[in-house]
Design an enzyme around this catalytic site. Sequence first.
Site, short mmCIF file in Angstrom:
data_model
loop_
_atom_site.label_atom_id
_atom_site.label_comp_id
_atom_site.label_asym_id
_atom_site.label_seq_id
_atom_site.Cartn_x
_atom_site.Cartn_y
_atom_site.Cartn_z
N CYS A 35 -1.94 61.32 31.94
CA CYS A 35 -1.21 62.53 31.70
C CYS A 35 -0.54 63.33 32.72
O CYS A 35 0.08 63.01 33.51
CB CYS A 35 -1.94 63.46 30.74
SG CYS A 35 -1.19 64.93 29.74
N HIS A 81 -2.93 59.77 26.30
CA HIS A 81 -4.34 59.91 26.50
C HIS A 81 -4.72 58.55 26.13
O HIS A 81 -5.20 58.70 24.64
CB HIS A 81 -4.83 61.12 26.00
CG HIS A 81 -4.57 62.44 26.77
ND1 HIS A 81 -5.30 62.91 27.92
CD2 HIS A 81 -3.70 63.27 26.44
CE1 HIS A 81 -5.02 64.02 28.37
NE2 HIS A 81 -3.84 64.31 27.45
N GLU A 116 -7.94 57.66 26.38
CA GLU A 116 -9.27 57.96 25.79
C GLU A 116 -9.07 58.74 24.57
O GLU A 116 -10.33 58.63 23.97
CB GLU A 116 -9.92 58.84 26.90
CG GLU A 116 -9.62 60.26 26.91
CD GLU A 116 -8.32 60.65 27.54
OE1 GLU A 116 -8.02 61.71 27.76
OE2 GLU A 116 -7.57 59.68 27.96
#
EC number: 4.3.2.10
Length: 216
Positions: A83, A194, A196
């Site tokens: 990001c 992202h 994650e």
Amino acid sequence: MGKVAVLDYGMGNLHSVASALDKVAPEAEVVLAQTPQQAQGAERLLVPGVGAIRDCMAGFVEAGFAPLLKDAIAADIPILGICVGMQIMMRHSEENNGVDCLDIFPQPVQFFGSDLPVVQGGERLKVPHMGWNSVRQTCEHPLWAGIADESRFYFVHSYYVPAEDNPVLAGRTEYGVPLASAVARENIFATQFHPEKSADAGLQLLKNFVSWNGRA
């Protein structure tokens, strides 16, 4: 898999990143590094980032991570940006009335604008670009291993790196404009999305990162 240093300069979604790394690579030593000294000996660096670019750049430089990152690039240590961690590697961002970034990549970071197209259903696309979107892989890369082309990943951002005329493009996404959802060069891979927060596809990308030797 050795030591993975997640650089903590006060502007990252650190614990969810570290938790995801622990899940995909429980044998790795995941360290939240607040200083370059704490990152010493790391076999991989992860640069997260959430927030405004001016604060992110200030925090990154104040923490002493700019020379650390450039030394890691020169030493062929695998690096993953996420990001704003991707955006700070660019040349310049339009955010906060214009901020010079690290200039590792020569591309700019631009604002989506307030006149994005009207989509099916009659509503104009909103800024920030928030939610799930597909990523078209534009090159073969070890970090795409085991991930189907056009897989969906999670995005949250109001500024983007253009996909057009971008020689380091590794992934492309459409959101009113074609944007670089991933870039890659030598031992650096960076994503606008992202991983994650991106379910199985994102975890696979992180798993690929912790086993990547830094070569495409």
